[in-house]
Motif scaffolding. Structure first.
Motif, PDB file in Angstrom:
ATOM      1  N   MET A 189      -2.163   1.618  -5.116  1.00 24.50           N
ATOM      2  CA  MET A 189      -1.457   2.874  -5.317  1.00 24.50           C
ATOM      3  C   MET A 189      -2.310   4.085  -4.958  1.00 24.50           C
ATOM      4  O   MET A 189      -3.528   4.090  -5.153  1.00 24.50           O
ATOM      5  CB  MET A 189      -1.010   3.000  -6.773  1.00 24.50           C
ATOM      6  N   VAL A 190      -1.612   5.095  -4.445  1.00 27.57           N
ATOM      7  CA  VAL A 190      -2.210   6.412  -4.232  1.00 27.57           C
ATOM      8  C   VAL A 190      -2.052   7.185  -5.538  1.00 27.57           C
ATOM      9  O   VAL A 190      -0.933   7.395  -6.012  1.00 27.57           O
ATOM     10  CB  VAL A 190      -1.532   7.149  -3.059  1.00 27.57           C
ATOM     11  N   GLY A 191      -3.171   7.586  -6.146  1.00 26.89           N
ATOM     12  CA  GLY A 191      -3.143   8.183  -7.483  1.00 26.89           C
ATOM     13  C   GLY A 191      -2.214   9.371  -7.621  1.00 26.89           C
ATOM     14  O   GLY A 191      -1.475   9.488  -8.601  1.00 26.89           O
ATOM     15  N   GLN A 192      -2.239  10.256  -6.650  1.00 23.57           N
ATOM     16  CA  GLN A 192      -1.391  11.440  -6.713  1.00 23.57           C
ATOM     17  C   GLN A 192       0.088  11.065  -6.731  1.00 23.57           C
ATOM     18  O   GLN A 192       0.891  11.659  -7.463  1.00 23.57           O
ATOM     19  CB  GLN A 192      -1.686  12.363  -5.519  1.00 23.57           C
ATOM     20  N   ARG A 193       0.472  10.061  -5.953  1.00 26.43           N
ATOM     21  CA  ARG A 193       1.865   9.621  -5.919  1.00 26.43           C
ATOM     22  C   ARG A 193       2.253   8.918  -7.211  1.00 26.43           C
ATOM     23  O   ARG A 193       3.398   9.043  -7.669  1.00 26.43           O
ATOM     24  CB  ARG A 193       2.099   8.719  -4.708  1.00 26.43           C
ATOM     25  N   ALA A 194       1.336   8.191  -7.781  1.00 26.35           N
ATOM     26  CA  ALA A 194       1.624   7.538  -9.066  1.00 26.35           C
ATOM     27  C   ALA A 194       1.885   8.575 -10.147  1.00 26.35           C
ATOM     28  O   ALA A 194       2.817   8.442 -10.951  1.00 26.35           O
ATOM     29  CB  ALA A 194       0.470   6.624  -9.459  1.00 26.35           C
ATOM     30  N   LEU A 195       1.053   9.622 -10.155  1.00 29.98           N
ATOM     31  CA  LEU A 195       1.206  10.668 -11.158  1.00 29.98           C
ATOM     32  C   LEU A 195       2.484  11.463 -10.939  1.00 29.98           C
ATOM     33  O   LEU A 195       3.109  11.938 -11.889  1.00 29.98           O
ATOM     34  CB  LEU A 195      -0.011  11.597 -11.113  1.00 29.98           C
ATOM     35  N   LYS A 196       2.911  11.573  -9.692  1.00 28.04           N
ATOM     36  CA  LYS A 196       4.120  12.319  -9.363  1.00 28.04           C
ATOM     37  C   LYS A 196       5.395  11.514  -9.624  1.00 28.04           C
ATOM     38  O   LYS A 196       6.459  12.081  -9.907  1.00 28.04           O
ATOM     39  CB  LYS A 196       4.068  12.747  -7.897  1.00 28.04           C
ATOM     40  N   ASN A 197       5.312  10.186  -9.513  1.00 24.46           N
ATOM     41  CA  ASN A 197       6.494   9.324  -9.639  1.00 24.46           C
ATOM     42  C   ASN A 197       6.283   8.242 -10.703  1.00 24.46           C
ATOM     43  O   ASN A 197       6.433   7.050 -10.417  1.00 24.46           O
ATOM     44  CB  ASN A 197       6.806   8.666  -8.286  1.00 24.46           C
ATOM     45  N   PRO A 198       5.941   8.614 -11.911  1.00 25.94           N
ATOM     46  CA  PRO A 198       5.660   7.580 -12.920  1.00 25.94           C
ATOM     47  C   PRO A 198       6.880   6.722 -13.246  1.00 25.94           C
ATOM     48  O   PRO A 198       6.737   5.526 -13.545  1.00 25.94           O
ATOM     49  CB  PRO A 198       5.213   8.397 -14.137  1.00 25.94           C
ATOM     50  N   ASP A 202       0.815  -1.216   0.000  1.00 26.66           N
ATOM     51  CA  ASP A 202       0.000   0.000   0.000  1.00 26.66           C
ATOM     52  C   ASP A 202       0.852   1.270   0.000  1.00 26.66           C
ATOM     53  O   ASP A 202       2.015   1.255   0.407  1.00 26.66           O
ATOM     54  CB  ASP A 202      -0.892   0.041   1.244  1.00 26.66           C
ATOM     55  N   ASP A 203       0.221   2.351  -0.441  1.00 27.89           N
ATOM     56  CA  ASP A 203       0.642   3.746  -0.226  1.00 27.89           C
ATOM     57  C   ASP A 203       1.634   4.308  -1.235  1.00 27.89           C
ATOM     58  O   ASP A 203       1.880   5.515  -1.230  1.00 27.89           O
ATOM     59  CB  ASP A 203       1.225   3.957   1.178  1.00 27.89           C
ATOM     60  N   GLY A 204       2.257   3.480  -2.089  1.00 26.39           N
ATOM     61  CA  GLY A 204       3.202   4.001  -3.065  1.00 26.39           C
ATOM     62  C   GLY A 204       2.477   4.487  -4.320  1.00 26.39           C
ATOM     63  O   GLY A 204       1.245   4.644  -4.315  1.00 26.39           O
TER      64      GLY A 204
END
Length: 350
Positions: A189-198, A163-165
């Motif tokens: 995945m946390v959507g904002q983090r996915a978009l920030k760290n593709p 979780d949480d990445g």
């Protein structure tokens, strides 16, 4: 000639007696108004009057008090309005104090229950607790939703979830270990983090499954269906863009479920996945091997195992113990699968 009158003669005594009587009568006449005034005053002081209960008693009466004799022999009239107003004022003040206290008590209760009332939004008008909506038209989606903690199976299958990445370092460490042992996993995945760290997950999700863990890891149990739906849709789109996979599973942050989130998930045809076993890193500080043994000993077929690839430093105990855990479970005959593969086992057994 008659006998001269002397000091000790009977005539002299009679005359003296007459003089004393005259003097007494004169004194009584002169003192008449004062005595009558004093008698009237005494009568007023001894006459009971319920409205004068708060006035000074006879022994307390002074020159300025009602009922006191004033210069010139006059008696001041009692001032009753003052004491009566004072009692009424006290009663009014007491009533206001009671009202203030009652209002403060009600305010405290209202404050304590405010969040609960807002969540429930009673009567049924949606809100975070409402799993339906009134007069909003037909609900979209499949019309039902499943919530899974584990899967009933006799096969030694375990679904490893993170979780949480994604975030640099920890997520990369996790993916490196899984690649080395050829182990699939499901990443919530946390959507904002996915978009920030593709770049952290780009090209590395072939054997793994991407799932939805909300947009910013907010507590969806406190969101109504509209807000939860907006959150999940935004996260869904970001995860799909970064990983190339359309999420089909939802794990709500903290494992908190509200009616609004359930309705939103049903509309998106999600399946809600929680867990039946989790990493307990804080119980094994600095002991990755001990933590791995604990997980192995607690394992059961159909387990969904919760881990994190983001968070406090103590969570690194689980990540550093992954190799020992994977090896130990495989030695006991366990096979690693994604959550969707594990859920497919349920369909096959039915």
């Amino acid at each position: 000639m008659g006998e001269p009158v002397g000091a000790g003669s009977p005539g002299d005594a009679a005359r003296q007696a007459d003089l004393r009587a005259a003097d007494a009568a004169g004194d009584a006449h002169k003192a008449g108004p004062e005595m009558r005034s004093a008698q009237e005053t005494g009568a007023k002081r001894t006459d009971p009057d319920p409205d004068d209960a708060d006035q000074p008693g006879p022994d307390q009466t002074g020159p300025d008090q009602p009922g006191a004799e004033q210069p010139g022999g006059e008696v001041a009239a009692p001032e009753r309005a003052g004491p009566r107003w004072s009692r009424e004022s006290r009663r009014a003040l007491l009533r206001r104090a009671c009202l203030v206290a009652a209002g403060a008590g009600l305010g405290a209760v209202a404050f304590a229950e405010a969040a609960d009332v807002l969540d429930r939004n009673l009567p049924i008008r949606g809100g975070a607790a409402g799993a339906t909506e009134v007069d909003r038209g037909p609900h979209s989606g499949a019309g039902q939703i499943a919530v899974t903690w584990r899967v009933q199976t006799d096969r030694k299958l375990v679904a490893l979830t993170f979780d949480d990445g994604p975030q640099p370092n920890w997520t990369e460490l996790t993916l490196d270990t899984l690649d080395r042992y050829d182990v699939p996993a499901t990443f919530f995945m946390v959507g904002q983090r996915a978009l920030k760290n593709p770049g952290v997950v780009h090209g590395r999700m072939a054997r793994h499954e991407a799932a939805n863990h909300s947009w910013r890891h907010n507590d969806l149990a406190r969101a109504d269906a509209q807000r939860a739906g907006d959150d999940l849709r935004r996260s869904h789109d970001a995860i799909a863009e970064v990983t190339g996979q359309e999420p089909a599973l939802l794990r709500p942050p903290y494992g908190h479920l509200g009616g609004g989130a359930l309705l939103a998930a049903a509309r998106m045809n999600y399946r809600v996945v929680l867990w039946s076993q989790q990493m307990v890193e804080s119980e094994f500080p600095g002991d990755p091997a001990g933590h791995a043994r604990h997980i192995i000993d607690q394992m059961a077929p159909g387990t969904i195992l919760l881990a994190h690839n983001v968070g406090k430093p103590d969570r690194l105990v689980a990540l550093r113990g992954l190799p020992r855990m994977i090896e130990g479970l495989r030695e006991r005959g366990y096979e690693f699968v994604t959550v969707s593969q594990l859920l497919g086992e349920t369909s096959r057994s039915v």
